[in-house]
Enzyme design. Sequence first.
Site, PDB file in Angstrom:
ATOM      1  N   ASP A  45      67.126  39.825  22.573  1.00 58.06           N
ATOM      2  CA  ASP A  45      68.023  38.674  22.675  1.00 58.06           C
ATOM      3  C   ASP A  45      67.271  37.460  23.230  1.00 58.06           C
ATOM      4  OD1 ASP A  45      70.799  37.413  22.902  1.00 58.06           O
ATOM      5  OD2 ASP A  45      70.151  37.385  24.989  1.00 58.06           O
ATOM      6  N   GLU A 117      68.851  42.786  17.452  1.00 55.58           N
ATOM      7  CA  GLU A 117      68.166  42.320  18.664  1.00 55.58           C
ATOM      8  C   GLU A 117      67.266  43.409  19.239  1.00 55.58           C
ATOM      9  OE1 GLU A 117      71.252  38.937  20.323  1.00 55.58           O
ATOM     10  OE2 GLU A 117      71.492  40.997  21.046  1.00 55.58           O
TER      11      GLU A 117
END
Length: 226
Positions: A45, A117
């Site tokens: 992320d 992610e």
Amino acid sequence: MNPILTNRLQKKLGYTFQQHDLLLQALTHRSASSKHNERLEFLGDSILSYVIANALYQRFPRVDEGDMSRMRATLVRGNTLAEMAREFELGECLRLGPGELKSGGFRRESILADTVEALIGGVFLDSDIRTVEKLILDWYRSRLDEISPGDKQKDPKTRLQEYLQGRHLPLPTYQVVQVRGEAHDQEFTIHCQVSGLAQPVVGNGSSRRKAEQAAAEQALKLLELE
């Protein structure tokens, strides 16, 4: 894990893992194993946010911080990542526990987005920041080419509110109608009531905020603004 599926996935990703255990961990939901992908997701992320922020900074030298933030939010939001996951046919490779399998977790947007992610985090640990940056930019090439600053980058709730206010209509109301799953992995269902639409619009997400945004986005589509 079926090697045919993982090999096909790596071809679609454009990257072959040297450390196969990182690939397996990135594909593992917490419902399937204690060695799951959430730490990789945390790492991925942050890397994704940096890479996209840097790309926007270089591409749009005259655009202010607000517009760049909105463009980044559009590019890294859950439904964009889930769309990318479907392009990679990622759902077929997920390692899920029996409960998640039964409830269709391989289709759930939040799980798909989180796994993208986690894969980014895994690629970084398997290689280096330059390699993962190049890979992300390859994945995002068409999306970066298409995106532009302006009102379109405002989040769906803001755009829906501004549309209704501009027509002197009541603001939308959002109501939680269902919460599924355990505290660490919940899915919220929201009903959004909008003036001009006969039925409430439904939105789902891994948090109340995300579900409200999803509902607002559906409302904009029904109002033919999206």
